[in-house]
Design an enzyme around this catalytic site. Structure first.
Site, PDB file in Angstrom:
ATOM      1  N   THR A  16       4.275   4.333  -1.494  1.00 39.63           N
ATOM      2  CA  THR A  16       4.985   3.745  -0.349  1.00 39.63           C
ATOM      3  C   THR A  16       6.459   3.512  -0.644  1.00 39.63           C
ATOM      4  O   THR A  16       7.305   3.659   0.235  1.00 39.63           O
ATOM      5  CB  THR A  16       4.331   2.389   0.017  1.00 39.63           C
ATOM      6  N   ASP A  60       0.866  10.614  -2.430  1.00 38.44           N
ATOM      7  CA  ASP A  60       0.236   9.331  -2.107  1.00 38.44           C
ATOM      8  C   ASP A  60      -0.728   9.106  -3.272  1.00 38.44           C
ATOM      9  O   ASP A  60      -1.443  10.028  -3.670  1.00 38.44           O
ATOM     10  CB  ASP A  60      -0.529   9.462  -0.787  1.00 38.44           C
ATOM     11  N   SER A  61      -0.758   7.910  -3.819  1.00 40.30           N
ATOM     12  CA  SER A  61      -1.550   7.732  -5.046  1.00 40.30           C
ATOM     13  C   SER A  61      -3.041   7.902  -4.819  1.00 40.30           C
ATOM     14  O   SER A  61      -3.805   8.011  -5.771  1.00 40.30           O
ATOM     15  CB  SER A  61      -1.249   6.385  -5.702  1.00 40.30           C
ATOM     16  N   SER A  62      -3.469   7.970  -3.573  1.00 45.95           N
ATOM     17  CA  SER A  62      -4.887   8.268  -3.320  1.00 45.95           C
ATOM     18  C   SER A  62      -5.222   9.677  -3.802  1.00 45.95           C
ATOM     19  O   SER A  62      -6.392  10.010  -3.977  1.00 45.95           O
ATOM     20  CB  SER A  62      -5.199   8.167  -1.829  1.00 45.95           C
ATOM     21  N   THR A  92       0.460   1.921  -4.793  1.00 50.31           N
ATOM     22  CA  THR A  92      -0.332   0.782  -5.275  1.00 50.31           C
ATOM     23  C   THR A  92      -1.841   1.034  -5.185  1.00 50.31           C
ATOM     24  O   THR A  92      -2.613   0.402  -5.895  1.00 50.31           O
ATOM     25  CB  THR A  92      -0.005  -0.498  -4.479  1.00 50.31           C
ATOM     26  N   ASP A  93      -2.250   1.962  -4.302  1.00 51.89           N
ATOM     27  CA  ASP A  93      -3.692   2.103  -4.046  1.00 51.89           C
ATOM     28  C   ASP A  93      -4.505   2.370  -5.316  1.00 51.89           C
ATOM     29  O   ASP A  93      -5.575   1.800  -5.503  1.00 51.89           O
ATOM     30  CB  ASP A  93      -3.948   3.227  -3.032  1.00 51.89           C
TER      31      ASP A  93
HETATM   32  N1  ASP Z   1      -1.033   4.808   0.019  1.00 50.96           N
HETATM   33  C1  ASP Z   1       0.049   4.333  -0.809  1.00 50.96           C
HETATM   34  C2  ASP Z   1      -0.171   4.881  -2.202  1.00 50.96           C
HETATM   35  O1  ASP Z   1      -0.915   4.346  -2.951  1.00 50.96           O
HETATM   36  C3  ASP Z   1       0.086   2.853  -0.816  1.00 50.96           C
HETATM   37  C4  ASP Z   1       1.178   2.234  -1.661  1.00 50.96           C
HETATM   38  O2  ASP Z   1       2.007   2.891  -2.258  1.00 50.96           O
HETATM   39  O3  ASP Z   1       1.227   1.016  -1.734  1.00 50.96           O
HETATM   40  O4  ASP Z   1       0.448   5.857  -2.551  1.00 50.96           O
END
Ligand code: ASP
Length: 347
Positions: A16, A60-62, A92-93
């Site tokens: 994000t 995206d970390s997912s 953060t995910d």
């Molecule tokens: N979907 C985002 C990710 O993990 C969420 C974030 O960065 O907080 O890449």
């Protein structure tokens, strides 16, 4: 103490912090790093050098995978001798999974590697990303009076707290305080000053080199118990072809149902050489299988205690230990000792 010659490598993987809103769909999407730089002129005001490395494309970390963890570790290894510390910008995910995996990939880490990100993109007025990034960079450059880094550890820094990476878990989907280190003290708190808890920080051996364990084995699974779980569900997990390790998320201090079919399935899996690690579904506290009969049944079936380890760290540790081709007996033994401060053994 930060000297003006300090050099920190800022590695942007995505998340994000660097995302922008797609005007057509309204969804946040990874963007390029120039956007981040444009929104962070403050970086130039730091009194030490910050250089950057970009993952292309950012993710995206997912979408993180074992291969991407290996790439992150590779960037650190390639640049290890040229920088005083590293900051990884990451979504953060899955940050707690990445932190756990990297903490075990690196052995005898002698420099700070700080993961950070944000809940709101850096271009948003109320972003939490600026403070997170600036403080993470300062921590990565900070040295003690002997010239050693103050925090030679793999950490997560978010919302004023510096935490040991393999002790963290994401606890909040929308609050800025997204992470918690439930079973281990924070390594530092940032207020007017950055206050380090030096007693809680790992001390590496500065006379030997850092080592990198790249091999990871994906033949592991997380099985979470729930009331009403059926034999079919348990079998589907335990009979995955090639399975080597299971993180078994149990209730409370490590309890499970004691249906004969359940303990029987676990026992058979253990006899096939599968390592089953008991971790609690609770956020705080850990596993003590001897407390209740239901826990003792698991112990008798050959399930081992993960003590107060997080699910994220238990999973990463199984991947790394099997990746190193340890025997099931050695994996069982090593899962029950602390390798990078990821668990506290209790009687
Ligand atoms: N979907 C985002 C990710 O993990 C969420 C974030 O960065 O907080 O890449």
């Amino acid at each position: 103490m930060i000297d003006n010659n300090a050099k920190v490598l800022l590695i942007y993987t995505g998340g994000t912090i660097g995302m922008v809103e797609n005007p057509e769909t309204g969804a946040l999407e990874p963007f390029n790093f120039s956007h981040l730089r444009f929104n962070m002129p403050e970086i130039k005001r730091l009194n030490f050098n910050v250089e950057t490395f970009l993952f292309d494309p950012p993710i995206d970390s997912s979408d993180v995978s074992l291969e991407i963890w290996q790439q992150m570790a590779g960037v650190i290894e390639d640049n290890y001798n040229h920088y005083d510390g590293f900051v990884i910008l990451h979504g953060t995910d899955t940050m707690a999974y990445t932190a756990s995996a990297l903490s075990l990939i690196f052995e005898n880490l002698t420099k700070p590697v700080i993961l950070t990100g944000s809940q709101l993109p850096i271009g948003k007025l109320r972003t939490d990303g600026k403070e997170n990034l600036i403080t993470a960079l300062e921590i990565a450059a900070d040295k003690d009076v002997e010239g050693h880094p103050i925090v030679p550890e793999l950490c997560i820094y978010m919302q004023n707290l510096l935490m040991r990476g393999n002790r963290t878990t994401k606890v909040n989907a929308d609050n800025f305080s997204a992470f918690n280190s439930p079973n281990y003290p924070c390594l530092a708190q940032a207020g007017l000053d950055i206050r380090y808890d030096e007693q809680s920080i790992l001390k590496p051996d500065y006379n030997s080199n850092v080592r990198f364990n790249y091999e990871m084995d994906h033949h592991v699974v997380i099985m979470k118990l729930f009331p009403g779980i059926t034999e079919e569900v348990v079998k589907a997990h335990l009979e995955i072809p090639g399975l080597k390790g299971v993180v078994l998320e149990t209730y409370g201090t490590g309890n499970s149902p004691i249906y004969p079919w359940f303990t029987d399935q676990l026992h058979k899996a253990v006899e096939r050489g599968i390592v089953i690690v008991n971790v609690t579904q609770c956020l705080y506290g850990g596993v003590e299988m001897h407390r209740y009969e239901n826990g003792q049944q698991l112990e008798k079936a050959g399930v081992i205690s993960g003590y107060d380890i997080t699910t994220e760290a238990a999973l990463a540790k199984l991947m790394i230990l099997f990746g190193k081709k340890e025997s099931p007996a050695d994996v069982r033994r090593l899962m029950q000792v602390s390798l990078r401060g990821e668990l506290t053994v209790r009687g």
